[in-house]
Design an enzyme around this catalytic site. Sequence first.
Site, short mmCIF file in Angstrom:
data_model
loop_
_atom_site.label_atom_id
_atom_site.label_comp_id
_atom_site.label_asym_id
_atom_site.label_seq_id
_atom_site.Cartn_x
_atom_site.Cartn_y
_atom_site.Cartn_z
N HIS A 145 71.82 53.32 6.09
CA HIS A 145 73.05 52.57 5.79
C HIS A 145 74.14 53.43 5.16
O HIS A 145 75.27 52.98 5.02
CB HIS A 145 72.75 51.40 4.84
CG HIS A 145 71.87 50.35 5.43
ND1 HIS A 145 72.17 49.72 6.62
CD2 HIS A 145 70.70 49.80 4.99
CE1 HIS A 145 71.21 48.84 6.89
NE2 HIS A 145 70.30 48.87 5.93
N ASP A 169 64.38 49.87 12.26
CA ASP A 169 64.50 49.06 11.03
C ASP A 169 65.14 47.72 11.42
O ASP A 169 65.94 47.65 12.34
CB ASP A 169 65.38 49.81 10.02
CG ASP A 169 65.41 49.15 8.66
OD1 ASP A 169 64.71 49.65 7.75
OD2 ASP A 169 66.12 48.14 8.49
N HIS A 172 67.30 46.06 9.99
CA HIS A 172 68.75 46.04 9.73
C HIS A 172 69.44 47.09 10.59
O HIS A 172 68.88 48.17 10.85
CB HIS A 172 69.02 46.35 8.25
CG HIS A 172 68.32 45.41 7.31
ND1 HIS A 172 67.13 45.73 6.69
CD2 HIS A 172 68.65 44.16 6.91
CE1 HIS A 172 66.75 44.70 5.93
NE2 HIS A 172 67.64 43.74 6.05
N ASP A 207 60.61 46.64 8.08
CA ASP A 207 60.98 45.32 7.57
C ASP A 207 61.16 44.27 8.66
O ASP A 207 61.55 43.14 8.38
CB ASP A 207 62.22 45.41 6.67
CG ASP A 207 63.26 46.39 7.18
OD1 ASP A 207 63.15 46.85 8.34
OD2 ASP A 207 64.20 46.70 6.41
ZN ZN Z 1 65.98 47.51 6.63
#
Ligand code: ZN
Length: 317
Positions: A125, A162, A164, A249
């Site tokens: 991120h 991931d 996200h 995740d």
């Molecule tokens: Zn994540």
Amino acid sequence: MLYFSHPACLEHDPGQGLPGHPERPERLRAVEEALGERDWLGWERRKAPAASEEELLLVHPREHVEGIRELCRSGGGAIDVDTYAGEASYEAALRAAGAACEMVRALLSGEARVGFSAGRPPGHHAEPSRAMGFCLFDNVAVAATLALAELGLERVFILDWDVHHGNGTAEIFRRRDDVLFASIHQGGIFPGTGAREDVGSGPGEGFTLNLPVPAGSEEDLWLSLLEREVLPAAARFEPQLVLISAGFDAHRDDPLAGCRLEASSFGRMAATVRDAAAEWQAPVGAVLEGGYHLQALADSALATMSALAGEGEAWRS
Ligand SMILES: [Zn+2]
């Protein structure tokens, strides 16, 4: 098979400033305890060097690197509502990026065909000038850029599984045609980017592949996107190195998202990538990102490492 990490990565503790933070040192401890119980699956462990400033500057402007360093030196603090750096975080961040870089060096020197870089804080991120989403520096992006800028490669494929969207990595490579960035992620959650229509910009158009999936998505959807969209695009790209932004995740037990993979699903995805990479004669390195349920994280990381190592033909059936 080479595993890279460093004890300093256990000292970064966002819970010091943001109580109850899910990105906690116990994550890495859970992975390493599970590996220890299984003789590290036969992988060789190596201590990560600190990334050099020159390596970080391949991706991040000097002001960002110095800003993080000074924040940590002055005792630390919250950067936003979910990103924190404490006194020990700078060294942890250097080792996390250094682990990914050292893994890439080892893969490209032919020392190993597969690697796993288990650093904290995670990275995907972090944008060039902004820490966010628990991430300070973009570890996988630094390592990929190192491969291109210093180690003679022309094409690197990054698969981000991931749950996200890897907005930082996407931004860093948005305008480049020497990195194919593919992300499968749950749509509608943090960080809100990663629409299918976003395919990169300028010379990088067509070298970003965003594949959002709805909440509740299971292994069949993730695997079919990997097999039908991601890997054919990667095969056309002819990568010389495959890096996986390996967050865990999307596991059904994870508290931060709503997908429904099992630990074995990550093993299946890893085996699929491993087989494709073998055809391309490209080494594969995984870089730890998220994963916040300790048991699910450990089980999924071990399934990934087992599959990358070529164990468990059953993954493929
Ligand atoms: Zn994540």
